[in-house]
Scaffold this motif. Structure first.
Motif, PDB file in Angstrom:
ATOM      1  N   LEU A 167       0.823  -1.200   0.000  1.00 25.84           N
ATOM      2  CA  LEU A 167       0.000   0.000   0.000  1.00 25.84           C
ATOM      3  C   LEU A 167       0.860   1.255   0.000  1.00 25.84           C
ATOM      4  CD1 LEU A 167      -2.722  -0.892   2.676  1.00 25.84           C
ATOM      5  CD2 LEU A 167      -2.822  -1.215   0.192  1.00 25.84           C
ATOM      6  N   GLY A 168       0.317   2.322  -0.563  1.00 30.09           N
ATOM      7  CA  GLY A 168       0.804   3.661  -0.285  1.00 30.09           C
ATOM      8  C   GLY A 168      -0.068   4.240   0.808  1.00 30.09           C
ATOM      9  N   VAL A 169       0.533   4.972   1.754  1.00 31.21           N
ATOM     10  CA  VAL A 169      -0.227   5.436   2.921  1.00 31.21           C
ATOM     11  C   VAL A 169       0.136   6.867   3.291  1.00 31.21           C
ATOM     12  CG1 VAL A 169      -0.571   3.145   3.935  1.00 31.21           C
ATOM     13  CG2 VAL A 169       1.501   4.440   4.505  1.00 31.21           C
ATOM     14  N   VAL A 170      -0.787   7.508   3.987  1.00 24.91           N
ATOM     15  CA  VAL A 170      -0.497   8.714   4.748  1.00 24.91           C
ATOM     16  C   VAL A 170      -0.672   8.356   6.214  1.00 24.91           C
ATOM     17  CG1 VAL A 170      -2.858   9.576   4.342  1.00 24.91           C
ATOM     18  CG2 VAL A 170      -1.108  11.099   5.272  1.00 24.91           C
ATOM     19  N   VAL A 171       0.365   8.621   6.998  1.00 25.64           N
ATOM     20  CA  VAL A 171       0.354   8.325   8.427  1.00 25.64           C
ATOM     21  C   VAL A 171       0.216   9.642   9.179  1.00 25.64           C
ATOM     22  CG1 VAL A 171       1.655   7.362  10.360  1.00 25.64           C
ATOM     23  CG2 VAL A 171       1.783   6.283   8.097  1.00 25.64           C
ATOM     24  N   VAL A 172      -0.746   9.690  10.045  1.00 28.14           N
ATOM     25  CA  VAL A 172      -0.989  10.875  10.869  1.00 28.14           C
ATOM     26  C   VAL A 172      -0.258  10.681  12.193  1.00 28.14           C
ATOM     27  CG1 VAL A 172      -2.725  12.332  11.963  1.00 28.14           C
ATOM     28  CG2 VAL A 172      -3.264  11.133   9.814  1.00 28.14           C
ATOM     29  N   ALA A 173       0.704  11.561  12.485  1.00 29.75           N
ATOM     30  CA  ALA A 173       1.410  11.575  13.766  1.00 29.75           C
ATOM     31  C   ALA A 173       1.015  12.828  14.533  1.00 29.75           C
ATOM     32  CB  ALA A 173       2.914  11.516  13.547  1.00 29.75           C
ATOM     33  N   GLU A 174       1.403  12.886  15.770  1.00 26.40           N
ATOM     34  CA  GLU A 174       1.020  14.026  16.607  1.00 26.40           C
ATOM     35  C   GLU A 174       1.551  15.329  16.043  1.00 26.40           C
ATOM     36  OE1 GLU A 174       1.526  15.579  21.229  1.00 26.40           O
ATOM     37  OE2 GLU A 174       1.889  13.479  20.728  1.00 26.40           O
ATOM     38  N   ASP A 175       2.773  15.308  15.479  1.00 28.15           N
ATOM     39  CA  ASP A 175       3.426  16.541  15.040  1.00 28.15           C
ATOM     40  C   ASP A 175       3.729  16.566  13.548  1.00 28.15           C
ATOM     41  OD1 ASP A 175       3.487  17.644  17.661  1.00 28.15           O
ATOM     42  OD2 ASP A 175       5.246  16.429  18.128  1.00 28.15           O
ATOM     43  N   GLY A 176       2.897  15.926  12.743  1.00 30.39           N
ATOM     44  CA  GLY A 176       3.103  15.990  11.310  1.00 30.39           C
ATOM     45  C   GLY A 176       2.458  14.827  10.593  1.00 30.39           C
ATOM     46  N   LEU A 177       2.577  14.833   9.274  1.00 31.31           N
ATOM     47  CA  LEU A 177       2.059  13.776   8.420  1.00 31.31           C
ATOM     48  C   LEU A 177       3.214  13.132   7.665  1.00 31.31           C
ATOM     49  CD1 LEU A 177      -0.999  15.660   6.849  1.00 31.31           C
ATOM     50  CD2 LEU A 177      -1.012  14.154   8.848  1.00 31.31           C
ATOM     51  N   LEU A 178       3.080  11.831   7.382  1.00 31.90           N
ATOM     52  CA  LEU A 178       4.106  11.114   6.636  1.00 31.90           C
ATOM     53  C   LEU A 178       3.451  10.383   5.475  1.00 31.90           C
ATOM     54  CD1 LEU A 178       4.849  10.416  10.013  1.00 31.90           C
ATOM     55  CD2 LEU A 178       7.011  10.392   8.787  1.00 31.90           C
ATOM     56  N   VAL A 179       4.085  10.456   4.315  1.00 26.67           N
ATOM     57  CA  VAL A 179       3.550   9.878   3.093  1.00 26.67           C
ATOM     58  C   VAL A 179       4.598   8.965   2.477  1.00 26.67           C
ATOM     59  CG1 VAL A 179       2.801  10.385   0.738  1.00 26.67           C
ATOM     60  CG2 VAL A 179       2.050  11.847   2.624  1.00 26.67           C
ATOM     61  N   ASP A 205       3.932   1.587   2.497  1.00 26.13           N
ATOM     62  CA  ASP A 205       3.712   0.889   3.770  1.00 26.13           C
ATOM     63  C   ASP A 205       4.662  -0.307   3.846  1.00 26.13           C
ATOM     64  OD1 ASP A 205       2.644   0.021   6.186  1.00 26.13           O
ATOM     65  OD2 ASP A 205       1.032  -1.109   5.207  1.00 26.13           O
ATOM     66  N   ASN A 206       5.938  -0.018   4.096  1.00 26.16           N
ATOM     67  CA  ASN A 206       6.956  -1.074   4.179  1.00 26.16           C
ATOM     68  C   ASN A 206       7.850  -0.936   5.402  1.00 26.16           C
ATOM     69  OD1 ASN A 206       8.561   1.101   3.515  1.00 26.16           O
ATOM     70  ND2 ASN A 206       9.166   0.318   1.493  1.00 26.16           N
ATOM     71  N   GLY A 207       7.409  -0.146   6.382  1.00 22.88           N
ATOM     72  CA  GLY A 207       8.187   0.082   7.589  1.00 22.88           C
ATOM     73  C   GLY A 207       8.984   1.367   7.565  1.00 22.88           C
ATOM     74  N   LEU A 208       9.095   1.997   6.409  1.00 19.87           N
ATOM     75  CA  LEU A 208       9.913   3.197   6.248  1.00 19.87           C
ATOM     76  C   LEU A 208       9.451   4.358   7.117  1.00 19.87           C
ATOM     77  CD1 LEU A 208      12.109   4.734   4.569  1.00 19.87           C
ATOM     78  CD2 LEU A 208      10.304   5.189   2.890  1.00 19.87           C
ATOM     79  N   LEU A 209       8.147   4.518   7.281  1.00 23.14           N
ATOM     80  CA  LEU A 209       7.598   5.713   7.919  1.00 23.14           C
ATOM     81  C   LEU A 209       7.465   5.612   9.436  1.00 23.14           C
ATOM     82  CD1 LEU A 209       4.697   6.434   5.390  1.00 23.14           C
ATOM     83  CD2 LEU A 209       7.053   7.289   5.314  1.00 23.14           C
ATOM     84  N   LEU A 210       7.412   4.397   9.972  1.00 23.02           N
ATOM     85  CA  LEU A 210       7.039   4.249  11.381  1.00 23.02           C
ATOM     86  C   LEU A 210       8.044   4.842  12.363  1.00 23.02           C
ATOM     87  CD1 LEU A 210       5.244   0.796  11.660  1.00 23.02           C
ATOM     88  CD2 LEU A 210       4.274   3.095  11.653  1.00 23.02           C
ATOM     89  N   ALA A 255       8.985   9.307  16.276  1.00 20.78           N
ATOM     90  CA  ALA A 255       9.751  10.505  16.648  1.00 20.78           C
ATOM     91  C   ALA A 255       8.882  11.751  16.644  1.00 20.78           C
ATOM     92  CB  ALA A 255      10.931  10.687  15.686  1.00 20.78           C
ATOM     93  N   LEU A 256       7.770  11.707  15.922  1.00 19.10           N
ATOM     94  CA  LEU A 256       6.847  12.838  15.859  1.00 19.10           C
ATOM     95  C   LEU A 256       5.668  12.678  16.810  1.00 19.10           C
ATOM     96  CD1 LEU A 256       6.825  13.420  12.000  1.00 19.10           C
ATOM     97  CD2 LEU A 256       7.840  14.906  13.728  1.00 19.10           C
ATOM     98  N   GLY A 257       5.823  11.842  17.816  1.00 17.92           N
ATOM     99  CA  GLY A 257       4.810  11.735  18.858  1.00 17.92           C
ATOM    100  C   GLY A 257       3.930  10.516  18.787  1.00 17.92           C
ATOM    101  N   GLY A 258       4.128   9.660  17.759  1.00 19.38           N
ATOM    102  CA  GLY A 258       3.363   8.426  17.671  1.00 19.38           C
ATOM    103  C   GLY A 258       2.278   8.465  16.611  1.00 19.38           C
ATOM    104  N   VAL A 259       1.913   7.273  16.139  1.00 18.33           N
ATOM    105  CA  VAL A 259       0.897   7.139  15.103  1.00 18.33           C
ATOM    106  C   VAL A 259      -0.492   7.360  15.707  1.00 18.33           C
ATOM    107  CG1 VAL A 259      -0.181   5.554  13.457  1.00 18.33           C
ATOM    108  CG2 VAL A 259       2.318   5.520  13.779  1.00 18.33           C
ATOM    109  N   GLN A 260      -1.243   8.240  15.085  1.00 16.94           N
ATOM    110  CA  GLN A 260      -2.627   8.467  15.497  1.00 16.94           C
ATOM    111  C   GLN A 260      -3.630   7.815  14.549  1.00 16.94           C
ATOM    112  OE1 GLN A 260      -2.868  12.756  15.814  1.00 16.94           O
ATOM    113  NE2 GLN A 260      -2.155  12.729  17.922  1.00 16.94           N
ATOM    114  N   ALA A 261      -3.274   7.726  13.269  1.00 21.76           N
ATOM    115  CA  ALA A 261      -4.149   7.107  12.265  1.00 21.76           C
ATOM    116  C   ALA A 261      -3.340   6.915  10.999  1.00 21.76           C
ATOM    117  CB  ALA A 261      -5.373   7.979  11.989  1.00 21.76           C
ATOM    118  N   ALA A 262      -3.862   6.115  10.085  1.00 19.93           N
ATOM    119  CA  ALA A 262      -3.236   5.935   8.776  1.00 19.93           C
ATOM    120  C   ALA A 262      -4.326   5.645   7.762  1.00 19.93           C
ATOM    121  CB  ALA A 262      -2.220   4.800   8.809  1.00 19.93           C
TER     122      ALA A 262
END
Length: 268
Positions: free
Chosen positions: A79-91, A94-99, A104-111
């Protein structure tokens, strides 16, 4: 929420036009958004190196949409994903690269899956999702499009295996995380792991090829030119350096290899 900044991390290198194409897509869609390049010199397909480079950098960047592309599975079912963290977004993939960066940005809130066709380029290459999927997603997110507008929630993001670290009395074994531009060898182990092993003073650093007597120090100049030092790097990990040289070359070490630290036979 809109963002003024997008950061970009890839293994594309600068020899070709791949990075410029991604920048161009962002500039066409969100011309007022500023772009920061973290690095484009991640070793090809080295997901862990890319993850560490991004995670160790994002705490020092402005609040951003962070695009990362180290994607050996491009064009497959990943998958391609957008991960919502406390202090930013990551795009990215979905291969472990973003986690690690999300943590470091406060933890995953949603994806959410990047599935909405109107939020990517009209023609999508099977091999260049950085340009056709991830860069457009970052631009739309920076302009204020909600992450949930891209697709269904993703409950279980792919995580990389934890790097190997084992501390014993008088011995510390650690996987190599990264080797930087200077040849400094960053280990997965931390100073707390070294403390558990009880090692101090002069130690011996072993690879499969060689063992090198190494001083525990604070910075490179704590040892003479050409000598090696075991120190805590700027990311809080143990690292091995050679003053004025390359520890990776001396030890023959690279990412995912094991490094063993023991008491030096010359220690007094």
């Amino acid at each position: 929420m809109a963002y003024d900044w997008i950061s970009v991390t890839t293994d594309y290198g600068l020899r070709d036009g791949f990075v410029a194409a991604c920048h161009g897509v962002i500039a066409r869609l969100a011309p007022a958004v500023r772009v920061l390049d973290v690095t484009h010199e991640v070793p090809p397909q080295d997901i862990r190196h890319g993850a560490m480079a991004l995670a160790q950098t994002v705490p020092y960047l402005p609040e951003s949409v962070h695009v990362a592309v180290v994607d050996p599975g491009v064009g497959t079912a990943r998958l391609g994903v957008v991960v919502v963290a406390e202090d930013g977004l990551l795009v990215g993939p979905d291969n472990g690269l973003l986690l690690p960066a999300a943590q470091a940005l406060g933890g995953v809130q949603a994806a959410y899956e990047l599935a909405e066709p109107s939020l990517r380029l009209p023609a999508t290459s099977a091999t260049f999702h950085g340009r056709d999927v991830f860069a457009p997603a970052a631009a739309h997110l920076a302009l204020g499009v909600a992450p949930a507008d891209f697709g269904d929630p993703v409950a279980d993001l792919v995580a990389m295996p934890e790097p190997f670290v084992a501390a014993f009395p008088g011995k510390l074994v650690s996987e190599v995380l990264t080797v930087d531009h200077f040849g400094n060898v960053q280990l997965a182990a931390t100073p707390a792991d070294l403390e558990l092993s009880g090692l101090s003073g002069a130690v011996s650093v072993h690879s499969e090829r060689v063992a090198v007597t190494t001083v525990l120090g604070r910075t490179f100049a704590d040892v003479p030119a050409g000598a090696s030092v075991l120190y805590t790097d700027s990311a809080g990990r143990l690292a091995v350096a050679v003053n004025g040289g390359s520890a990776a070359a001396v030890l023959g070490l690279g990412p995912a290899q094991e490094c063993t630290i023991t008491s030096s036979p010359t220690a007094t």
